[in-house]
Design an enzyme around this catalytic site. Structure first.
Site, short mmCIF file in Angstrom:
data_model
loop_
_atom_site.label_atom_id
_atom_site.label_comp_id
_atom_site.label_asym_id
_atom_site.label_seq_id
_atom_site.Cartn_x
_atom_site.Cartn_y
_atom_site.Cartn_z
N CYS A 131 0.87 -1.10 -0.32
CA CYS A 131 -0.15 0.31 0.30
C CYS A 131 1.08 1.46 0.01
O CYS A 131 1.43 1.71 0.79
CB CYS A 131 -0.48 0.38 0.87
SG CYS A 131 -2.11 1.22 1.32
N GLY A 245 -6.10 -2.55 -13.86
CA GLY A 245 -6.11 -1.75 -14.98
C GLY A 245 -7.68 -3.06 -16.16
O GLY A 245 -8.00 -2.50 -17.09
C1 FMN Z 1 -10.43 2.88 -4.69
C2 FMN Z 1 -9.02 2.06 -4.21
C3 FMN Z 1 -8.65 1.39 -2.94
C4 FMN Z 1 -8.04 0.15 -3.12
N1 FMN Z 1 -7.25 -0.37 -1.77
C5 FMN Z 1 -6.18 -1.32 -1.29
C6 FMN Z 1 -6.42 -1.80 -0.33
O1 FMN Z 1 -7.30 -1.83 0.62
N2 FMN Z 1 -5.67 -3.35 0.24
C7 FMN Z 1 -5.01 -3.31 -1.27
O2 FMN Z 1 -4.49 -4.41 -1.77
N3 FMN Z 1 -5.09 -3.12 -2.75
C8 FMN Z 1 -5.84 -1.62 -2.79
N4 FMN Z 1 -6.34 -0.85 -4.05
C9 FMN Z 1 -5.45 -1.58 -4.86
C10 FMN Z 1 -6.19 -2.12 -6.09
O3 FMN Z 1 -7.00 -4.33 -5.10
C11 FMN Z 1 -5.86 -2.30 -7.16
O4 FMN Z 1 -4.61 -3.50 -6.83
C12 FMN Z 1 -5.24 -1.71 -7.94
O5 FMN Z 1 -6.65 -0.32 -7.72
C13 FMN Z 1 -4.82 -1.60 -9.89
O6 FMN Z 1 -6.02 -2.68 -10.49
P1 FMN Z 1 -7.00 -1.85 -10.99
O7 FMN Z 1 -6.33 -1.13 -11.81
O8 FMN Z 1 -8.08 -2.30 -12.00
O9 FMN Z 1 -7.75 -0.98 -10.27
C14 FMN Z 1 -6.80 -0.30 -3.71
C15 FMN Z 1 -7.05 0.73 -5.26
C16 FMN Z 1 -8.39 1.31 -4.81
C17 FMN Z 1 -8.50 2.35 -6.85
#
Ligand code: FMN
Ligand code: FAD
Ligand code: FES
Lengths: 305, 272
Positions: A131, A245
């Site tokens: 994170c 993404g």
């Molecule tokens: C609003 C938001 C909150 C997130 N909270 C967490 C979290 O609590 N723990 C975690 O491991 N990843 C968290 N992520 C990361 C996502 O799980 C993911 O790894 C990342 O957004 C990439 O994927 P995406 O582009 O499909 O969103 C968060 C992402 C977003 C956008």
């Protein structure tokens, strides 16, 4: 033709490979009107910490070209409230619940993991060592092979659940960290978390996010995430959950062909809550059209044999 | 129940150079929507702009399934929505959030609108004026200039008493709408039943409304705007600081709001 979409994630069996990403699907209930929760491959929760965390001050999100920055800061009600209030309503019959675990210290990760492992409705743990949004959000564990090894080994010693380790993209070389996690007992790797970024408001001449920096997600990061999955696949022999993404089934296929056994949909759910279902349908259709009977046969297929 | 639908634009009316009134066909949402609730609208199928944009429900017509939105052009997303032609479709999620709770019958109400914040208050005024025992409604509508007093006749038509206020005096009274709210609250102070205030507009206006109402010990509901991710309570991106002793420090505008009891928010810590 029937297609076998089931996958085995280090002992955790999923009926299909399309999961939702941590922090982007709340605790499931938020999307209950819009998504058939029983169709999810697995549900991954927002990060859970030992004590409740209020999270970062707002503004916490900001849109960027084909993406967004977030600095939520691990807001969550804390372990006990999570177990009492959230866990009972999380599970749809047959859909595994994976709890994302974060902490400020090794002891905190261990305490949370130990308590959750005693709970029958938790199918697996996902250690968030990536994170970028809190000073003590775990990313410092995920950017160094030795601290990754120590943390994963400590959690491994208190939990028999399938252990997923979620890697950070904010590193020079991901392979040594992936190897360290696997050697210490990780059953599965999630690749990837958000990319560290920031945006500046040029009118007010200050950062847009109160936290200054945030994590970039959405289609803008997909090529980076696909490359990371490709590299991790070549470095270790455990299943990979690919994310970053994914908006369509074709995007998911890129991850699978690069080496992901399962995929997770994150930011796309904000844009279109039906994405998870559409990705699943699209994967099935692709297999049918190309005569593939087991989706698992496509995992890593883009690598030279 | 929240539904996700592809809604067709049935009518587009350019109300001012920067405001467009869109009527879309959204029967599932129109049937359920309450004043103060909003829809989350995907302005483009492309990835840029990526996120949906929230807009208040301004009016619904259950019989025809029509839903009216009042769009002020402030950037790319609102421009795409405002430029829609009849027959175009938008992906809509809604109805979302917690709307305005109606006051007990017999309570006088004061509606305070700032600029495009008038949209949900037109819907509320309609509900209040068509209630079984109609309410006494005082409408106060403020904007920078006459041009931004968009749809004021529709608002005024639902009010028992109405004052328009512009900062440059180009229409109505000159000043800030909150100056007139202060006068109004002072004049009401001796009444047996104090008014309940409902407000929607820019944040500084809402902060002033909250302050005035707490001084006069009057209940106030305010509707806030924040950037949104999911719009359904899942991402924790749209939060504002809460002043309540119990519950989380930060509450979600999309799910716990957008309408809040003014006294439940921590105005000191409110971001710009
Ligand atoms: C609003 C938001 C909150 C997130 N909270 C967490 C979290 O609590 N723990 C975690 O491991 N990843 C968290 N992520 C990361 C996502 O799980 C993911 O790894 C990342 O957004 C990439 O994927 P995406 O582009 O499909 O969103 C968060 C992402 C977003 C956008
Ligand atoms: C619950 C709710 C109801 C709303 N109802 C209406 C309505 O009925 N009619 C209407 O015209 N607008 C309404 N809005 C505001 C509307 O959502 C924004 O104006 C719109 O999202 C801006 O998008 P854009 O792409 O045009 O602007 P952008 O290009 O994203 O931004 C343009 C400018 O506006 C600012 N901005 C963008 N979004 C917001 C926001 N949500 N809050 C504060 N500043 C912002 C940016 O900082 C920038 O300066 C509502 C917002 C919320 C949260
Ligand atoms: S916009 Fe996601 S929680 Fe409000």
């Amino acid at each position: 033709m029937s297609v076998d979409l089931s996958v085995n994630l280090g002992g955790l069996l999923l009926a299909n490979p399309v999961m939702v990403a941590s922090g982007t699907f709340g605790y499931g209930t938020e999307y209950a009107d819009l998504v058939d929760l029983s169709s999810l491959g697995a549900l991954v929760t927002k990060a859970v910490t030992l004590e409740s965390r209020e999270g970062n001050p707002p503004p916490r999100i900001c849109e960027t070209p084909a993406g967004m920055l977030n600095a939520i800061g691990l807001q969550n009600p804390g372990l006990e409230a999570f177990v009492a209030d959230k866990l009972p309503t999380l599970a749809a019959p047959g859909v595994p619940v994976i709890v994302n675990v974060a902490g400020a210290s090794l002891e905190e990760y261990v305490a949370v993991a130990e308590r959750l492992s005693a709970h029958a409705s938790v199918a697996a743990l996902e250690l968030n060592i990536s994170c970028p949004n809190v000073a003590e959000g775990g990313m410092h564990y995920g950017v160094c092979p030795q601290s990754t090894r120590d943390l994963v080994a400590a959690v491994r010693s208190v939990s028999r659940l399938p252990l997923i380790v979620k890697l950070s993209p904010n590193v020079t070389a991901i392979q040594p960290i992936a190897q360290a996690a696997v050697e210490a007992g990780a059953d599965v790797l999630s690749v990837t978390n958000t990319l560290l970024g920031m945006a500046i408001d040029v009118e007010r001449q200050c950062p847009v996010l109160a936290n200054v920096t945030g994590g970039l997600s959405g289609p803008a990061i997909r090529p980076v995430a696909v490359r990371l999955v490709w590299e991790v696949f070549r470095a270790v022999r455990v299943p990979i959950i690919g994310l970053g993404g994914i908006m369509t089934a074709r995007d998911a296929l890129e991850f699978i062909l690069a080496g992901a056994t399962a995929v997770a949909v994150g930011t796309a759910s904000f844009v279109n809550p039906r994405t998870v279902g559409e990705v699943l349908c699209g994967l099935r259709a692709y297999c049918e059209e190309s005569g593939v009977t087991r989706l698992a046969d496509l995992v890593g297929a883009a690598h030279p044999s | 129940m929240i539904t996700s639908i592809s809604a067709r634009v049935e009518r587009r009316e350019q109300v001012t150079p920067v405001h467009v009134l869109l009527r879309v066909h959204a029967p599932e949402i129109a049937a359920d929507a309450q004043p103060g609730q909003f829809v989350h609208l995907r302005a483009s199928e492309a990835y840029d702009p990526l996120l949906r944009r929230p807009f208040s429900v301004m009016r619904t017509e259950a019989a025809t399934g029509a839903l009216d939105l009042l769009i002020q052009v402030v950037g790319r997303g609102s421009r795409l929505v405002a430029d829609a032609v009849t027959g175009a479709t938008f992906d809509l999620l809604g109805p979302l959030g917690v709307g305005f709770p109606l006051p007990p019958p017999g309570t006088p109400v004061s509606l305070v609108a700032g600029g495009v914040g008038v949209a949900p208050l037109i819907f509320l005024a309609e509900a209040l004026s068509s209630a079984a025992s109609p309410y006494e409604i005082t409408g106060l509508f403020g904007a920078r200039t006459a041009e931004f007093l968009c749809c004021w006749t529709e608002f005024a038509g639902r009010c028992t008493r109405f004052t328009a206020v512009t900062e440059d005096g180009s229409t109505g009274q000159q000043g800030l709408v909150t100056d007139f709210l202060a006068q109004h609250l002072a004049a009401q102070a001796s009444r047996r039943v104090l008014p309940t205030v409902y407000a929607c507009g820019p944040l500084p206006m809402l902060a002033a409304v909250a302050h005035l109402c707490s001084e006069h010990e009057v209940t106030a509901f305010v509707s806030l705007e924040r950037w949104m991710g999911c719009g359904v309570g899942a991402c924790l991106g749209c939060v504002v600081p809460s002043a309540r002793a119990e519950g989380p420090r930060y509450v979600r505008v999309c799910k716990d709001g957008p309408v809040f009891l003014a006294g439940d928010l921590d105005w000191q810590a409110m971001p710009e």
